[in-house]
Scaffold this motif. Sequence first.
Motif, PDB file in Angstrom:
ATOM      1  N   PHE A  78      89.877  99.563  66.652  1.00  0.00           N
ATOM      2  CA  PHE A  78      90.567 100.727  67.221  1.00  0.00           C
ATOM      3  C   PHE A  78      89.562 101.803  67.595  1.00  0.00           C
ATOM      4  O   PHE A  78      88.457 101.880  67.046  1.00  0.00           O
ATOM      5  N   THR A  79      89.950 102.627  68.542  1.00  0.00           N
ATOM      6  CA  THR A  79      89.290 103.896  68.855  1.00  0.00           C
ATOM      7  C   THR A  79      90.378 104.899  69.196  1.00  0.00           C
ATOM      8  O   THR A  79      91.268 104.610  69.999  1.00  0.00           O
ATOM      9  N   ALA A  80      90.290 106.075  68.582  1.00  0.00           N
ATOM     10  CA  ALA A  80      91.252 107.144  68.852  1.00  0.00           C
ATOM     11  C   ALA A  80      90.479 108.444  69.072  1.00  0.00           C
ATOM     12  O   ALA A  80      89.384 108.630  68.527  1.00  0.00           O
ATOM     13  N   ALA A  81      91.063 109.342  69.862  1.00  0.00           N
ATOM     14  CA  ALA A  81      90.409 110.605  70.198  1.00  0.00           C
ATOM     15  C   ALA A  81      91.307 111.774  69.829  1.00  0.00           C
ATOM     16  O   ALA A  81      92.543 111.663  69.803  1.00  0.00           O
ATOM     17  N   LEU A  82      90.670 112.936  69.569  1.00  0.00           N
ATOM     18  CA  LEU A  82      91.425 114.136  69.193  1.00  0.00           C
ATOM     19  C   LEU A  82      92.030 114.805  70.424  1.00  0.00           C
ATOM     20  O   LEU A  82      93.236 115.057  70.476  1.00  0.00           O
ATOM     21  N   ILE A 100      95.308 107.255  71.587  1.00  0.00           N
ATOM     22  CA  ILE A 100      94.902 105.882  71.291  1.00  0.00           C
ATOM     23  C   ILE A 100      94.177 105.294  72.499  1.00  0.00           C
ATOM     24  O   ILE A 100      94.748 105.180  73.584  1.00  0.00           O
ATOM     25  N   ILE A 101      92.926 104.927  72.317  1.00  0.00           N
ATOM     26  CA  ILE A 101      92.176 104.236  73.361  1.00  0.00           C
ATOM     27  C   ILE A 101      92.328 102.727  73.189  1.00  0.00           C
ATOM     28  O   ILE A 101      92.476 101.986  74.157  1.00  0.00           O
ATOM     29  N   PRO A 110      98.350 106.862  64.380  1.00  0.00           N
ATOM     30  CA  PRO A 110      98.065 108.184  64.948  1.00  0.00           C
ATOM     31  C   PRO A 110      98.899 109.304  64.324  1.00  0.00           C
ATOM     32  O   PRO A 110      98.518 110.471  64.399  1.00  0.00           O
ATOM     33  N   ALA A 111     100.014 108.958  63.690  1.00  0.00           N
ATOM     34  CA  ALA A 111     100.850 109.983  63.059  1.00  0.00           C
ATOM     35  C   ALA A 111     100.207 110.534  61.785  1.00  0.00           C
ATOM     36  O   ALA A 111     100.478 111.663  61.386  1.00  0.00           O
ATOM     37  N   THR A 112      99.358 109.722  61.157  1.00  0.00           N
ATOM     38  CA  THR A 112      98.712 110.151  59.911  1.00  0.00           C
ATOM     39  C   THR A 112      97.203 110.303  60.039  1.00  0.00           C
ATOM     40  O   THR A 112      96.570 110.940  59.199  1.00  0.00           O
ATOM     41  N   GLY A 113      96.613 109.686  61.063  1.00  0.00           N
ATOM     42  CA  GLY A 113      95.163 109.689  61.206  1.00  0.00           C
ATOM     43  C   GLY A 113      94.479 108.685  60.302  1.00  0.00           C
ATOM     44  O   GLY A 113      93.249 108.706  60.165  1.00  0.00           O
TER      45      GLY A 113
END
Length: 207
Positions: A78-82, A100-101, A110-113
């Motif tokens: 996974f990769t996610a950005a702020l 979400i990338i 993404p709801a909790t990080g």
Amino acid sequence: MERTFLLLAAFIFSSGQCQDTDPSRDPDASLAVCKPDIRALGVHSAQILELQRLIQEQAQQLMALKESTLAAVPRMAFTAALGHSLGPVHIDLTVKYPLIISNIGNGYNPATGIFTARVSGMYYFRYTMFNNLGSRSNSVMSLMKNSQRMVSTWDTSGSDDNDTATNAAVLQLEEGDNVYTRLYANRQIYDDGANYNTFSGFLLFPL
């Protein structure tokens, strides 16, 4: 597979008859002359068909084995950005990266990080931290495993306007372990939609 090799050997060694030429009777002939055995052609044709059938059968078996192996290996990445600025926060805070990338295996929420390991194994994680506060820089973050701090980044003073930091770790996780980033109380990070602050991870191999 052994049967295929035996059939191939039988085909090669029975494909014809060789007669040695006596140089004393024929001075121009110095090599063996091989003549095909016409009577064996029918047998050879059957052997060729059998070889073709076995090769096709083994190719199908290899394909099925490859597909079953790929299906058995878990895939998590996974990769996610702020995407927006955060802080100063009043308490230690788990950073939620909503953009979400990629999220193969749906381990990141993404709801909790928080990333939750679906399978025990060795994982690689990396995060970035950015601010543009110059002399007022005030950013401190950590990568957390469950409630334990693994690695950190720190930038609380500077003469330039833009500062970025990154850290990474390879972690051994059991199924159900959680990994996330923490922004500490009275700290902040900056983003303007260019995704300077990211959180990534993937499974290296299961254990």
